[in-house]
Scaffold this active site. Sequence first.
Site, PDB file in Angstrom:
ATOM      1  N   GLU A  46       0.779  -1.105  -0.089  1.00 50.53           N
ATOM      2  CA  GLU A  46       0.031   0.001   0.020  1.00 50.53           C
ATOM      3  C   GLU A  46       0.879   1.324  -0.023  1.00 50.53           C
ATOM      4  OE1 GLU A  46      -2.694  -0.616   3.173  1.00 50.53           O
ATOM      5  OE2 GLU A  46      -3.456  -2.346   2.419  1.00 50.53           O
TER       6      GLU A  46
ATOM      7  N   ASN B 111       2.007  -4.909  -3.400  1.00 50.55           N
ATOM      8  CA  ASN B 111       0.639  -5.083  -3.192  1.00 50.55           C
ATOM      9  C   ASN B 111      -0.012  -3.743  -2.711  1.00 50.55           C
ATOM     10  OD1 ASN B 111      -1.575  -6.958  -2.727  1.00 50.55           O
ATOM     11  ND2 ASN B 111      -1.300  -6.636  -0.353  1.00 50.55           N
TER      12      ASN B 111
ATOM     13  N   HIS C 234     -10.714  -5.671  -2.232  1.00 53.78           N
ATOM     14  CA  HIS C 234     -11.742  -5.584  -1.348  1.00 53.78           C
ATOM     15  C   HIS C 234     -12.760  -4.770  -2.145  1.00 53.78           C
ATOM     16  CE1 HIS C 234      -8.936  -7.276   1.691  1.00 53.78           C
ATOM     17  NE2 HIS C 234      -8.252  -6.124   1.699  1.00 53.78           N
TER      18      HIS C 234
ATOM     19  N   GLU D 149      -6.343 -10.217  -1.888  1.00 55.53           N
ATOM     20  CA  GLU D 149      -6.972 -10.194  -0.703  1.00 55.53           C
ATOM     21  C   GLU D 149      -8.626 -10.020  -0.931  1.00 55.53           C
ATOM     22  OE1 GLU D 149      -5.430  -7.042   1.807  1.00 55.53           O
ATOM     23  OE2 GLU D 149      -3.422  -7.603   1.569  1.00 55.53           O
TER      24      GLU D 149
ATOM     25  N   ASP E 195     -12.397 -10.044  -0.906  1.00 56.99           N
ATOM     26  CA  ASP E 195     -13.690 -10.137  -0.486  1.00 56.99           C
ATOM     27  C   ASP E 195     -14.717  -9.353  -0.976  1.00 56.99           C
ATOM     28  OD1 ASP E 195     -12.960  -7.780   0.618  1.00 56.99           O
ATOM     29  OD2 ASP E 195     -12.080  -8.787   2.616  1.00 56.99           O
TER      30      ASP E 195
END
Length: 460
Positions: A161, A202, A238, A267, A269
């Site tokens: 990030e 990432n 996300h 990651e 979801d």
Amino acid sequence: MPSRRGPVAVLALLAVLVTVLATLTTPAAAAASTLNQLAQAQGKYFGSATDNPELSDSAYAAILGGGEFGSTTPGNSMKWDATEPQQNQFSYAQGDAVVDFADAHDMMVRAHTLVWHNQLPNWLTSGNWSATQLTSILQNHIANVAGHYKGEVYSWDVVNEPFNEDGTYRSDLWYNTLGSGYIATALRAARAADPNAKLYINDYNTEGSGAKSDAMYNLVKSLKAQGVPIDGVGFQAHLAVQYGFPSDMQANLQRFADLGVDVAITELDVRMELPADSAKVATQATYYADVTKACMAVARCVGITIWDYTDKYSWVPGTFSGQGSALPWDENLNKKPSVYDAIATALGGSGDGGGGGTANCEVAYSTNDWGSGFTANITVTNQGPAISGWTLKYSYAGDQRLSQGWSGTWSQSGKDVTVTDAGWNGTLATGASTSIGANFAYSGSNTAPTAFTLNGTTCD
């Protein structure tokens, strides 16, 4: 640490009724019965994040390590505050536990993360470091942590990030002291510490085109031009049903791949505003399918990792007030059939209501009935690769009431019966069987159960 192995195992599942043994697989389906097997057939992996507290939940761990997932990512146990809580004093117990679990279940590890703006120990954030000092601290940390796991992990999220939403660099300890050069420094240090691990950057909200994604693209292009070691870019994904889907995801993944790096969904979801309803779940299933299709369509998209697989341990409710239900398994460790099937179908499977396509096992159910009560005898035979830890669930249609059980821990809630392994019979090798039993009282009819689930998977 001992040598650890790589990718994949298969979870055995159950069903059958009354006195009949029935095998619930077909030869073609048996070749690809789990999400990871389906992904492997496409040359990719399907994984789940985890964290140390979850691993003590035997039912959860049985699903995580049972074959649905070919890789895992430690959510917190390899971050800086966990691995170097005091300067030059390193702690690896939690990270080792995740790696050991993965090794025991033939899973690879996406290690996460060496450099991040968050979860830094106080000794680091409170220091008044010069650029020279902070560079040395950074290099020393990576040399120790990545060096400790040398040869044990598939990849590292080396830098996590680095960007703001507008594409500018995040103002944090690293950038404010070292400028953007800290990223190249970290990547070089990671390559020196573990030459064979894949090295990633990432970030989130980079799945589609935009300022942040463009900034990441330009960074990777620059690093490649400088000869800085970088092997991949992680797209966290996300997502939320209320915010729309990044429709150009496939094209965006492809443009990064065209730079000569791997790409991965790291990651994933898909959250929603609670309560969930059929329309939201349908949209969620579509989002999961579309992410999966985008990865499948890009040759250098190596795999997909969901950010833990169950709502029971999701980070979403604690971060986004009033939101949740973000994952393919619910808080009771049961698959959400439409979501699971959407993923499976996008991976090339047929979809079968969350059954995963097959049940590589046999179950025999029989009773010794004396009119007001009966003994239920159940034998489970594993026809797939070895499993470790299991939970069997089924329901009665009448008023059958549990009295006592053996060779497992039995419980009943209403008409629903749950049995977990007794420890000594929790591991079933291929072809191995275990027999369990219980006494029940009843009045009226004693109809046999019509379906069983093992570790949250409903058998046909």
